[in-house]
Design an enzyme around this catalytic site. Structure first.
Site, PDB file in Angstrom:
ATOM      1  N   HIS A   1       2.755  -0.843   0.505  1.00  7.49           N
ATOM      2  CA  HIS A   1       3.383  -0.087   1.217  1.00  7.49           C
ATOM      3  C   HIS A   1       2.884   1.420   1.243  1.00  7.49           C
ATOM      4  CE1 HIS A   1       7.412   1.424   3.239  1.00  7.49           C
ATOM      5  NE2 HIS A   1       6.926   2.519   2.566  1.00  7.49           N
ATOM      6  N   GLU A   2       2.656   1.934  -0.255  1.00 10.33           N
ATOM      7  CA  GLU A   2       2.284   3.216  -0.232  1.00 10.33           C
ATOM      8  C   GLU A   2       0.879   3.422   0.058  1.00 10.33           C
ATOM      9  OE1 GLU A   2       4.222   5.356  -0.461  1.00 10.33           O
ATOM     10  OE2 GLU A   2       6.139   4.219  -1.041  1.00 10.33           O
TER      11      GLU A   2
ATOM     12  N   HIS B   1       0.653   4.341   3.560  1.00  6.39           N
ATOM     13  CA  HIS B   1       0.679   5.930   3.907  1.00  6.39           C
ATOM     14  C   HIS B   1      -0.420   6.576   3.363  1.00  6.39           C
ATOM     15  CE1 HIS B   1       5.002   5.818   4.903  1.00  6.39           C
ATOM     16  NE2 HIS B   1       5.275   5.375   3.827  1.00  6.39           N
TER      17      HIS B   1
ATOM     18  N   GLU C   1       5.342   5.190   8.998  1.00  5.01           N
ATOM     19  CA  GLU C   1       5.949   4.010   8.185  1.00  5.01           C
ATOM     20  C   GLU C   1       5.469   2.859   9.047  1.00  5.01           C
ATOM     21  OE1 GLU C   1       7.842   3.799   5.662  1.00  5.01           O
ATOM     22  OE2 GLU C   1       8.294   6.113   5.120  1.00  5.01           O
TER      23      GLU C   1
END
Length: 491
Positions: free
Chosen positions: A260-261, A264, A290
């Site tokens: 997930h990170e 980003h 997101e």
């Protein structure tokens, strides 16, 4: 080349924006350090430093000098400079409405409150945190009062994260999602899926995360990853992408939070170098951002192709826990619809209801319909109503997220908007690239990353979020592809 009062207005403006970017670089380091390295007792001193720096940055940005330069730059040549003036003018006009003293108060309150949240969560003690939440709400009311009246006060906060989005539009999308997702959850509530039982030693989980990051394109000369209680990603400046994750030996959540990170981080990393030290050098909105974290976490990280490549490696790292679990059972286990307490651990379907709950509560807190003292009880009732789970304590309930401690009211809905957008973009990527599952099965992720770089990442905030979505997908925000993806996956 030095810039003087006789330099062209655009050069003078860019010089000021570069100075502000350098100050923001320092601010980001202060924030990262407070979450990763700082001893807990340093919180109040750090809050003072952050408030001072934030006030100084705000005063410099909202100065008459910047306003006068913008006034002389009503039209400029070139698409990039036109975008730079558009973004700068929008941000200047919004910032100009807010007193620098209030901006500093908000920064200070965030620094103190997040430290209090750490303690309160560890003790599962909402009462000790509630004064900080009340303070944040009071500051948000003062902030909202700086802006012209909107249809709902929440619109002001949402605009900070998602340009052009209104609360009414979010409600319409979320209502559509609830129509489909609530019955889908009930349909699968009794599923008998494999439960993955640890322990999963932390060091091996970290090794697994590094293997995935390396395949995705992680480069230790430009990136780093650390452990924090609440995962996040940040970009301080060119060549400095910082990821964090949280690893618990009882589950494999850290693997997904790492992916997930990464989503980003790669967005920020791949922005055109020409945008450095300008307001264009960041993602265009929270929902678009997101969408990318959820792409790498879910659309890639929970795909069958990804696990055909990575599961044999994961089994070697955890032979005791996974040696007798076949790949099909494992993928079903990490993808299953399984209502639970924690947003960050939620599956792709129940996650939406976690966000809708927070979105609704934020509006009710701001309107006074829910008092801070009643928030835990209200939270627990809604969790039972929406997800059918009983909340055992504050740490697993109202205190699980750090967002409200730092004043991030208006951010939560962008998580679910990002889920919706991720599938819209994913469908276009599949159409253009074809065979993504087979590429993943071979450990090949650069075709997708390169496509996303060309279509999204390199543009930074050059295009407003709605325009970027239209350019990539040819459509407006539309929940139907997302719903069809879930219906197909969980048929």
């Amino acid at each position: 080349m030095s810039v003087t009062v006789d330099s062209p207005p655009l050069e003078r403006l860019k010089a000021i924006l570069a100075e502000l970017a350098d100050l923001r670089h320092a601010e980001t380091i202060l924030d990262w350090d407070s979450r990763v390295s700082m001893p807990p007792a340093g919180a109040h001193a750090r809050a003072d430093a952050s408030a001072t720096l934030t006030r100084f940055m705000h005063e410099r940005f909202v100065s008459d000098e910047v306003g006068e330069l913008l006034a002389t730059l009503e039209s400029v040549d070139g698409e990039t400079d036109t975008a730079l003036i558009r973004v700068t003018r929008r941000e200047w006009e919004r910032a100009r409405r807010v007193p620098s003293e209030l901006v500093a108060e908000m920064a200070h309150a965030a620094g103190v409150a997040v430290a209090a949240w750490d303690v309160a969560k560890a003790a599962s003690d909402f009462a000790s945190f509630s004064p900080h939440l009340e303070r944040q709400l009071e500051l948000k009311q003062r902030y909202i009062a700086c802006f012209p009246e909107t249809e709902t006060a929440y619109d002001v906060l949402l605009e900070d994260y998602e340009e052009g989005m209104t609360t009414a539009e979010v409600v319409a999308v979320f209502d559509r999602l609830k129509q489909e997702l609530v019955p889908l959850i009930e349909q699968h509530r009794a599923d008998d899926d494999v439960l993955l039982k640890g322990p999963f030693p932390v060091e091996r989980q970290q090794e697994a995360g590094r293997l995935v990051l390396d395949a995705f394109g992680y480069d230790s000369t430009n990136w780093r990853i650390d452990e924090t209680p609440h995962p996040f990603a940040s970009k301080t400046g060119a060549g400095d992408i910082r990821l964090t994750t949280h690893t618990d030996e009882n589950d494999l959540t850290s693997l997904f939070s790492t992916m997930h990170e990464f989503g980003h981080g790669v967005y920020e990393f791949e922005i055109d170098d020409a945008f450095a030290r300008t307001p264009l050098d960041r993602g265009t909105s929270s929902a678009i951002h997101e969408s990318q974290s959820r792409t790498w976490e879910n659309l890639v990280g929970r795909s069958h192709g990804f696990w055909r490549w990575f599961y044999p490696q994961l089994q070697l790292l955890f032979p005791e826990a996974l040696g007798k679990v076949n790949e099909e059972s494992f993928v079903r286990a990490v993808s299953a619809i399984r209502p639970g307490l924690i947003r960050g651990d939620a599956d792709e379907v129940t996650y939406a209801l976690h966000i809708i709950l927070r979105f609704e509560l934020e509006q009710e807190l701001l309107s006074g319909a829910v008092a801070v003292r009643d928030l835990p009880e209200t939270w627990n009732v809604r969790m039972k109503e929406y997800l059918g789970v009983d909340v055992p304590d504050d740490a697993h309930g109202v205190l699980q997220d750090m967002h409200w401690s730092v004043g991030f009211f208006g951010y939560f809905p962008t998580y679910q908007l990002g889920n919706v957008i991720s599938v819209q973009i994913w469908e276009r990527a599949r159409a253009d690239l074809g065979g993504l599952e087979e590429q993943f099965a071979r450990g090949e992720f650069s075709p997708l990353r390169d496509w996303l770089r060309d279509e999204i990442y390199r543009h930074g905030s050059k295009y407003p979020p709605r325009e970027l979505l239209r350019r990539v997908t040819g459509s407006e925000l539309d929940p139907e592809p997302y719903l069809e993806y879930l219906r197909t996956k969980f048929a």
